[in-house]
Write a protein that holds these residues in place. Structure first.
Motif, PDB file in Angstrom:
ATOM      1  N   HIS A  89      22.797  65.815  38.421  1.00  0.00           N
ATOM      2  CA  HIS A  89      24.237  65.706  38.628  1.00  0.00           C
ATOM      3  C   HIS A  89      24.987  65.601  37.308  1.00  0.00           C
ATOM      4  CE1 HIS A  89      23.398  61.392  38.040  1.00  0.00           C
ATOM      5  NE2 HIS A  89      24.676  61.306  37.685  1.00  0.00           N
ATOM      6  N   ASN A  90      24.296  65.289  36.192  1.00  0.00           N
ATOM      7  CA  ASN A  90      25.001  65.096  34.932  1.00  0.00           C
ATOM      8  C   ASN A  90      25.149  66.368  34.102  1.00  0.00           C
ATOM      9  OD1 ASN A  90      22.148  64.280  34.891  1.00  0.00           O
ATOM     10  ND2 ASN A  90      22.408  64.049  32.701  1.00  0.00           N
ATOM     11  N   VAL A  92      27.600  69.070  33.525  1.00  0.00           N
ATOM     12  CA  VAL A  92      29.025  69.003  33.867  1.00  0.00           C
ATOM     13  C   VAL A  92      29.600  70.336  34.342  1.00  0.00           C
ATOM     14  CG1 VAL A  92      29.358  67.107  32.251  1.00  0.00           C
ATOM     15  CG2 VAL A  92      29.876  69.443  31.511  1.00  0.00           C
ATOM     16  N   SER A  93      28.898  71.444  34.094  1.00  0.00           N
ATOM     17  CA  SER A  93      29.385  72.757  34.500  1.00  0.00           C
ATOM     18  C   SER A  93      28.256  73.763  34.346  1.00  0.00           C
ATOM     19  CB  SER A  93      30.563  73.201  33.618  1.00  0.00           C
ATOM     20  OG  SER A  93      30.130  73.419  32.281  1.00  0.00           O
ATOM     21  N   SER A 233      25.132  76.613  38.352  1.00  0.00           N
ATOM     22  CA  SER A 233      25.975  75.448  38.615  1.00  0.00           C
ATOM     23  C   SER A 233      25.873  75.023  40.075  1.00  0.00           C
ATOM     24  CB  SER A 233      27.427  75.791  38.287  1.00  0.00           C
ATOM     25  OG  SER A 233      28.314  74.826  38.811  1.00  0.00           O
ATOM     26  N   ILE A 235      28.309  73.445  41.628  1.00  0.00           N
ATOM     27  CA  ILE A 235      29.592  73.600  42.318  1.00  0.00           C
ATOM     28  C   ILE A 235      29.889  75.074  42.575  1.00  0.00           C
ATOM     29  CG2 ILE A 235      30.510  71.388  41.578  1.00  0.00           C
ATOM     30  CD1 ILE A 235      32.301  72.894  39.588  1.00  0.00           C
ATOM     31  N   THR A 245      29.059  67.784  41.684  1.00  0.00           N
ATOM     32  CA  THR A 245      28.956  68.222  40.292  1.00  0.00           C
ATOM     33  C   THR A 245      27.493  68.596  40.056  1.00  0.00           C
ATOM     34  OG1 THR A 245      29.436  67.644  37.987  1.00  0.00           O
ATOM     35  CG2 THR A 245      28.490  65.900  39.359  1.00  0.00           C
ATOM     36  N   THR A 376      36.108  69.697  45.992  1.00  0.00           N
ATOM     37  CA  THR A 376      35.490  69.391  44.703  1.00  0.00           C
ATOM     38  C   THR A 376      36.233  70.184  43.639  1.00  0.00           C
ATOM     39  OG1 THR A 376      33.314  68.969  45.669  1.00  0.00           O
ATOM     40  CG2 THR A 376      33.374  69.545  43.337  1.00  0.00           C
TER      41      THR A 376
END
Length: 425
Positions: A89-90, A92-93, A233, A235, A245, A376
């Motif tokens: 989850h960390n 960021v993109s 990613s 998302i 995320t 999101t």
């Protein structure tokens, strides 16, 4: 009952809507077959790896011995047809995830050659293509080259072979999706042709695929046809609209190990990283992803069909085989592009009252307009559309958690263009 029970849509547009749905029937059936295959593949991965309620428990601090994290990464590897995976989850993109993979594998004086022309805007700074920005790969002594696409937007296999045979780069880099270009997105068969060419003339080169927007669109993933490492990613496609995320890297075990040292630090790698209670969302998102991707594909196909009927140029066309969830609609004017995005925003479940305007977005060379009313923030598996205000004034649309609401958003985009005089019917 139809959309006019809830929204004001011109009757002339509704006639085009009906024709577009009829035009989509054959492609929708094909998408349902792909969705079923991929959903069963994901279900099988969950069962094979013994996912349980205990897998959803969160960890804190260093996150040592987080069994749920370890099981999730095995599930992800199986879903991507890879030996190993990191899913966290960390990240960021998508760009951050790709950056970790690139820095994890490449070293000073290594060379990476992009085989699909210039990469999209946000990754150019990572490579340091236009200038050696502080912290870019170029800043660390990694060399960059590229093989331009042919006039039709497809990879130039002959030139790829010539360049790779001469240079023998450490990495051959493939961008599956199109970014802000009108070139075709790559299908699995296209990627395989490139991979086969690399292996023929430069077999020691690491083959990396930017897999963003492409997961679960076809029945195979790039690792299953010879890619050494892929990244994407959460998302976007593989988060299923549920992951809040995050990102993933999948591929050969030794490469994933190297990436884990960049993710955290040398000597520690994947053994740490608290999940903080996010595991359930990542599991559920991954499990939902094949179905949600199918809904996004139906939305893209419908959009292509509708705007073809309205006289606009679209890519891919409604009857073409797809390599990702993105639909490009060339609108021909800044006014048309702005109206399209504003209309789509008005049909979003979140922030429908917001009126998007072009702005100088960090990482982009031109003002960009974005429609993204999502649960999101920035999730492009949810219905969204964006584009830079430059020729050919195209909207890149993607996502749709369910087809019926997404179709309404597309019709509202067309209605806004009609109201603004950007469509004549």
């Amino acid at each position: 009952m139809n959309i006019t029970n809830f929204f004001e849509i011109d009757e002339k547009l509704l006639k085009f809507d009906k024709k577009a749905l009829e035009k989509c029937k054959k492609q929708f059936q094909r998408i349902d077959e792909i969705t079923e295959f991929n959903q069963l593949k994901v279900l099988s991965a969950f069962i094979k790896n013994g996912v349980s309620e205990a897998s959803f428990s969160g960890s804190t601090g260093y996150g040592y011995d987080d069994r749920g994290r370890e099981v999730l990464e095995r599930v992800m590897a199986d879903c991507m047809g890879a030996e190993d995976a990191l899913i966290r989850h960390n990240f960021v993109s998508g760009t951050h995830t790709l950056t970790v993979a690139l820095f994890g594998v490449l070293r000073p004086n290594d060379k990476v050659i992009c085989l699909t022309g210039r990469p999209y805007d946000t990754i150019t700074g990572v490579f340091g293509i236009d200038s050696v920005t502080d912290g870019s790969l170029a800043d660390f002594g990694v060399l960059y080259g590229q093989v331009d696409l042919k006039a039709d937007g497809m990879p130039d296999i002959a030139e790829i072979k010539r360049v790779l045979k001469a240079e023998k780069p450490k990495m051959a880099y493939i961008q599956r999706s199109r970014g802000y270009s009108t070139r075709p997105s790559l299908r699995i068969d296209d990627i395989k042709e490139i991979i086969d060419a690399v292996k023929e003339v430069s077999p020691e080169s690491i083959i990396m695929v930017d897999n963003c927007y492409g997961e679960f669109v076809e029945t195979k993933e790039p690792c299953e046809i010879g890619a050494d490492i892929i990244a994407g990613s959460l998302i976007k496609n593989p988060g299923g609209g549920i992951a809040p995320t995050g990102g993933y890297i999948a591929g050969k075990k030794e490469l994933i190990e190297k990436c884990s040292y960049r993710l955290t630090c040398a000597g520690v790698g994947r053994e740490v990283g608290a999940t903080l209670g996010h595991s359930r969302e990542l599991y559920l998102g991954l499990f939902s992803a094949p179905h949600v991707v199918g809904e996004a594909l139906k939305t893209a196909i419908y959009t292509a069909a509708l705007f073809e009927l309205l006289g606009f140029s679209v890519t891919p066309k409604s009857d073409e085989t797809r390599g990702d969830i993105i639909q490009c609609v060339t609108l021909g004017s800044a006014e048309g592009l702005v109206a399209f995005c504003q209309g789509m925003q008005s049909g979003a479940p979140v922030d429908s009252f917001v009126v998007p305007e072009p702005w100088e977005m960090p990482g982009y060379t031109d003002p960009v307009i974005m429609a993204a009313g999502a649960f999101t923030l920035g999730a492009s598996i949810e219905l969204s559309a964006d584009g830079p205000l430059r020729e050919p004034y195209a909207a890149w649309m993607q996502g749709g958690l369910n087809f019926h609401s997404a179709k309404a958003g597309v019709l509202l985009a067309a209605q806004k263009m009609l109201t603004k005089g950007a469509i004549n019917i």
